[in-house]
Motif scaffolding. Structure first.
Motif, PDB file in Angstrom:
ATOM      1  N   ARG A   1      48.696  50.604  38.161  1.00  0.00           N
ATOM      2  CA  ARG A   1      49.273  50.582  39.504  1.00  0.00           C
ATOM      3  C   ARG A   1      48.958  51.886  40.212  1.00  0.00           C
ATOM      4  O   ARG A   1      49.159  52.971  39.668  1.00  0.00           O
TER       5      ARG A   1
ATOM      6  N   ASN B   1      40.150  41.243  39.661  1.00  0.00           N
ATOM      7  CA  ASN B   1      41.214  41.404  40.650  1.00  0.00           C
ATOM      8  C   ASN B   1      40.849  40.964  42.063  1.00  0.00           C
ATOM      9  O   ASN B   1      41.722  40.940  42.937  1.00  0.00           O
TER      10      ASN B   1
ATOM     11  N   GLN C   1      47.858  41.118  46.652  1.00  0.00           N
ATOM     12  CA  GLN C   1      48.503  42.342  46.204  1.00  0.00           C
ATOM     13  C   GLN C   1      49.950  42.396  46.702  1.00  0.00           C
ATOM     14  O   GLN C   1      50.358  41.596  47.560  1.00  0.00           O
TER      15      GLN C   1
ATOM     16  N   LYS D   1      44.418  41.627  50.057  1.00  0.00           N
ATOM     17  CA  LYS D   1      43.620  41.262  48.897  1.00  0.00           C
ATOM     18  C   LYS D   1      42.544  42.304  48.640  1.00  0.00           C
ATOM     19  O   LYS D   1      42.057  42.943  49.570  1.00  0.00           O
TER      20      LYS D   1
ATOM     21  N   TRP E   1      48.676  49.000  45.063  1.00  0.00           N
ATOM     22  CA  TRP E   1      47.999  47.833  44.516  1.00  0.00           C
ATOM     23  C   TRP E   1      48.050  47.874  42.986  1.00  0.00           C
ATOM     24  O   TRP E   1      48.172  48.932  42.369  1.00  0.00           O
TER      25      TRP E   1
ATOM     26  N   TYR F   1      52.075  39.444  40.150  1.00  0.00           N
ATOM     27  CA  TYR F   1      50.625  39.600  40.233  1.00  0.00           C
ATOM     28  C   TYR F   1      49.935  38.876  39.079  1.00  0.00           C
ATOM     29  O   TYR F   1      48.861  38.307  39.236  1.00  0.00           O
TER      30      TYR F   1
END
Length: 1001
Positions: free
Chosen positions: A226, A259, A264, A269, A280, A314
């Motif tokens: 993160r 990813n 997010q 995104k 994010w 997520y």
């Protein structure tokens, strides 16, 4: 709103492709054990010496001061008598003692700050004000002392990295909760010992990495990373994350594939590998390692409930939840489904509105619309308004420099009065520069950026990191690396928080400000949907790679180098060209330097990287952006941009990648050519096609590239070489391009007076509003007797662009107004190259002035003193003031490209000097003074005229008159004072001039 165009070619230049040509999702590699380096005997020795050093500095120094010197300050309040006493050795020692006590207190504070950060294992140590070197020493000593224990968990550099990482301040804050000291310490020790070796090994096995490994780890033990707000000016990147946790920065593509296009926590995104935002969450490959990672769900209790919920949400957006793999995402991306991180700005007004006409690209568009009348002018420069404006401005400065430098040659027939007239390709390129240039756009861009920097400085705000700028419909859009709050007025927030926008109307209100250029590394790459992209090379978090055929790459490199060397929105800059561009040096000898090979480049950049890191640390700046808004803004932190055209070897590529990892913070940018498109450390990958398209699939860009092909590059260089004031200083003087018959039989049919107020004799004044336009067109033709290209004429009269039919209508009216000679010859004709020329019966007073001076100094006046005097006197009578003295505001802007404004004062000064010499030969001092005063009315800044005026006044024998002239000259010089040569002349003519002037007043 303009949309990004896609084509089949763009889908072929993206991520790694397999043997079948389809995009394959990167697979995770087999997890590898973390190698923990055992503490050695050397570590204990370092810790012991660190303990001794700390004991001496923290305990020994104050103990010695207290026992040996005692209390250094007075015991009571000092009296006035005490302050007036002589400074003795004892007093001096007490002053030094106070300084040492203050230094000890500062160092002790640094030790406490570093010790607290080391023992807590959380965060980055705070900065002690003004303690750069002291805090660096304290950090290294504390690190060495704690090296033998597990309490150094979050401490960055060890003694083996002394001085390398303090200034970089690169460790990002992460989403890990309180990390166990042993785990993070082991990761850091491994990184310090193994990074270089791992990079070198993996560079030679890049293909193996793409295919290695197994499937993604199951959800139960998936690792996440993160990103929190940056520390200082450093912003994390996928390359650095991959470098720290996967051992190879090039594996950033795997993180991207895991990813991309996943929602997010902030609702956006990850669509591009080039940009990530604080907050994010990144799912990591299964073999990722390091205490900065959060492993779900095992470590869920160690993070806050909010973060735990974000990671949990997520995780449900991954491939296993969506039923699609990375390959599918890649296919969608190739079809244009993603949103670009370096993306087109939203348009705030419909096409064709008032501000659009003023944009540089609009001019280029109109230029392109007239291609049927281009007569073979180079198209690349016609559609590069910022590049053309920079080259044209630099060429004008070079020619003016040559004129001024030659002004100190002989009075008659000296070199440089008339610059050589270009021909062939050089003439076509010069015309293309005149047509394509948008100097007003450059001026607005420069003022806008400097105005933004000044406004942020007034608010005590740092400059945001800018990745790119878009010039779109006359407006300026800055794309930021991350949100930076509300922009200062008159800037507005754009389509989202990462865009700051300034309309052209607001930009025109900016005045010149005395501040450093904030973003000198911006350079044009091309256009996309009527918007021009300028990439900020020095802000890219890594290397920008460029693939494609060698000739196509060379045209891009030449364009980038030429614009950086001559742009109008920078102050100082170093541009290092490697493997190409040695002949580009004449464009800007003070900016461009050329290196032969990559080995010399690596040696140079390693030294400069160390120097810049140290300088930033010593100055207390996090990056060059904070330095550019400080008190040293005009003398430091200029960018250094490296353009490497040839692909480096694998070993050199790894070295450059390591140097580029921290380059954006240091104001260093790298643009590197590659044949394969696979370059370690490449943050942004681009490809130039044979059709002139610049593709950047990961950025979602397909640009019409800005190029400078080799033929036009040579012609541009030829223009600059010919204008070099140091070239062939002994060559003969150039003859004026047009000599008038000054006899009685040579009376012209049309006579225009340009020197002073504009008047025309021999033609009726045109009726209506078109009169001013026709007068301006005639003035341009009179100043260019060699001929004017129709496109040059139309771009001068309509700098914002014009259609071909309007231009042709104006030319017809101009032909009709000028008429024909008695023999039927039109006074406005077209030569074999398509350029417009005037008949010899159409003459200006500037033509007559040049002809009279030439005839007096190189013609009949050379053999006849009487003829010379008459010709020079007639020439000086023609001078009625500056060129086109009463021209209306807003018109004749093309004069900024001309050097006639420098030629005319020099020509008048030379005429006055020659006439002065003529009179002084017969000791007619008053006549000489009269001639010099007449010349000074047009050339008041010419030092030579003042020198001769002082000598002529001295020849009169009137010392009071000479003193009055010296007083007047001092008053004109202002705070700068008299030039040294003028002072030396006064010392010779009037030795007591300083006392005399002081007595006068």
């Amino acid at each position: 709103m303009p949309r990004r165009r896609t084509s089949s070619s763009s889908s072929s230049t993206g991520s790694t492709t397999g043997a079948t040509g389809t995009t394959a999702a990167p697979r995770n590699r087999t997890p590898q054990p973390v190698r923990i380096r055992r503490r050695s005997f050397g570590d204990f020795v370092k810790a012991f010496f660190a303990f001794v050093a700390l004991a001496v500095l923290l305990v020994g120094v104050p103990g010695a001061l207290a026992t040996q010197i005692g209390w250094p300050l007075p015991n009571g309040v000092p009296s006035l008598d005490w302050l007036q006493q002589e400074i003795t050795v004892h007093t001096f020692l007490n002053i030094l003692t106070v300084i040492v006590w203050l230094a000890w207190a500062q160092f002790t504070a640094c030790v406490l700050v570093e010790m607290k950060a080391a023992l807590s294992g959380v965060g980055v140590p705070g900065r002690v004000p003004g303690a750069g070197p002291s805090q660096l020493l304290a950090r290294q000593l504390v690190a060495a002392l704690l090296l033998v224990g597990a309490t150094a968990a979050s401490f960055a550099p060890g003694l083996s990295q002394l001085g390398q990482n303090y200034d970089a301040n690169q460790k990002p804050t992460v989403a890990a909760a309180q990390q166990t000291p042993g785990g993070l310490f082991a990761q850091q020790q491994e990184q310090a010992a193994d990074t270089a070796a791992a990079l070198a090994d993996q560079a030679s096995h890049a293909a193996a990495h793409a295919d290695a490994g197994g499937s993604t780890a199951k959800q139960g033990d998936t690792k996440y990373y993160r990103i929190q707000p940056p520390e200082g000016r450093h912003h994390d990147s996928l390359w650095e994350i991959a470098q720290r946790h996967l051992g190879d920065g090039r594996r950033y593509k795997e993180i991207f594939e895991l990813n991309k296009d996943r929602v997010q926590p902030d609702g956006s995104k990850l669509s591009e590998a080039s940009l990530i935002r604080p907050g994010w969450i990144m799912e990591m490959p299964g073999d990722a390692r390091g205490g900065e990672l959060v492993e779900m769900p095992d470590e869920a209790p160690n993070v806050s409930p909010d973060v735990q919920q974000q990671i949990s949400d997520y995780a449900r957006t991954g491939d296993h939840a969506q039923g699609g793999g990375g390959a599918q995402g890649g296919s969608d991306r190739a079809q244009g489904g993603g949103t670009a991180q370096v993306s087109l700005p939203d348009q705030q007004r419909p096409a064709g509105s008032g501000s659009e006409a003023g944009s540089g690209h609009q001019q280029a568009t109109n230029v392109g619309a007239e291609s049927d009348s281009s007569f073979g002018l180079p198209g690349a420069l016609l559609t590069a308004p910022l590049l053309a404006a920079g080259l044209l401005g630099a060429l004008g400065r070079r020619r003016r420099q040559a004129l001024w430098q030659s002004a100190f040659g002989s009075v008659g027939g000296r070199r440089g009065m008339e610059p050589p007239t270009p021909s062939g390709d050089a003439q076509d390129v010069q015309d293309a520069l005149l047509v394509g240039a948008d100097p007003e756009g450059v001026r607005l861009l420069d003022r806008s950026l400097r105005g933004l920097a000044a406004s942020l400085a007034e608010e005590s705000r740092a400059l945001p990191v800018v990745y790119a700028a878009w010039l779109s419909n006359g407006d300026l859009h800055l794309q930021l690396a991350q949100p930076a709050g509300k922009p200062p007025a008159p800037w507005q927030q754009g389509q989202d928080q990462t865009f700051w926008m300034l309309s052209r109307t607001d930009a025109e209100r900016y005045e010149d400000v005395d501040t450093a250029a904030p973003y000198p590394g911006l350079v044009s790459l091309g256009t996309m949907d009527d918007s021009r992209l300028l990439l900020n090379l020095e802000a890219v978090p890594g290397i920008v790679s460029l693939s494609g055929r060698e000739a196509d790459r060379a045209a891009v490199f030449a364009s980038v180098a030429a614009e950086l060397a001559t742009n109008g929105w920078s102050d100082r800059m170093t541009i290092t060209l490697v493997g190409f561009g040695e002949d580009l040096t004449p464009l800007a000898p003070n900016r461009i330097r050329h290196l032969e090979d990559v080995e010399a480049l690596v040696e140079t950049m390693e030294a400069e990287t160390r120097q810049r890191r140290g300088a930033l640390g010593a100055a207390g700046h996090d990056s060059v952006l904070t330095g550019r808004t400080g008190p040293a803004q005009h003398t430091r932190w200029a960018p250094h941009l490296v353009l490497l055209a040839a692909q480096p070897s694998a070993e050199d590529a790894v070295t450059l990648a390591e140097l580029a990892a921290d380059a954006s913070r240091l104001g260093i940018g790298y643009l590197v050519g590659t044949e394969t498109g696979d370059l370690p450390g490449a943050a942004w990958e681009m490809e130039i096609t044979g059709q002139g398209k610049l593709l950047a699939p990961l950025l979602g860009l397909e640009l019409d590239a800005q190029l400078l092909p080799v033929a036009q590059q040579r012609a541009v260089v030829e223009l600059f070489v010919e204008a070099d004031p140091e070239r062939e200083t002994n060559r003969p003087a150039n003859t004026p391009p047009f000599l008038v018959d000054i006899s009685e039989q040579g009376r012209p049919a049309v006579y225009a007076r340009l020197v002073g107020p504009y008047e025309i004799i021999g033609l009726d004044n045109p009726d209506g509003e078109r009169s001013a336009l026709l007068h301006e067109a005639l003035a341009l033709l009179l100043l260019h007797r060699e001929g004017v290209h129709p496109r040059v004429l139309s771009s001068a009269l309509w700098p914002r662009g014009v259609t071909g039919d309007v231009r042709e209508s104006m030319l017809e009216r101009l032909r009709a107004w000028l008429g024909t000679d008695p023999d039927g010859t039109p006074r406005l004709a077209t030569d074999g190259s398509g350029r417009l020329t005037l008949a010899k019966t159409v003459v200006s007073d500037l033509d007559v002035l040049r002809s009279l001076y030439h005839e007096a100094t190189q013609g009949k006046g050379v053999g006849s003193r009487a003829v010379r005097g008459r010709l020079l006197t007639d020439a000086l009578v023609l001078v009625r003031g500056p060129l086109l003295a009463d021209r209306p505001e807003g018109r004749y802007r093309w004069l900024t490209h001309e050097i006639v404004d420098a030629q005319l004062p020099l020509l008048v000064a030379d005429t006055g000097l020659a006439l002065c010499e003529f009179h002084m030969e017969k000791n007619r001092a008053e006549k000489a003074i009269e001639a010099l005063n007449a010349a000074l009315r047009t050339a008041p800044a010419d030092e030579r005229l003042w020198h001769e005026l002082l000598r002529a006044t001295h020849a009169t024998g009137d010392s009071d008159r000479l003193t009055a002239l010296a007083t007047d000259l001092i008053g004109r010089s202002g705070a700068r004072g008299l030039p040294p040569r003028t002072e030396a002349l006064l010392d010779e003519l009037l030795p007591a001039w300083r006392d005399a002037i002081a007595a006068v007043g």
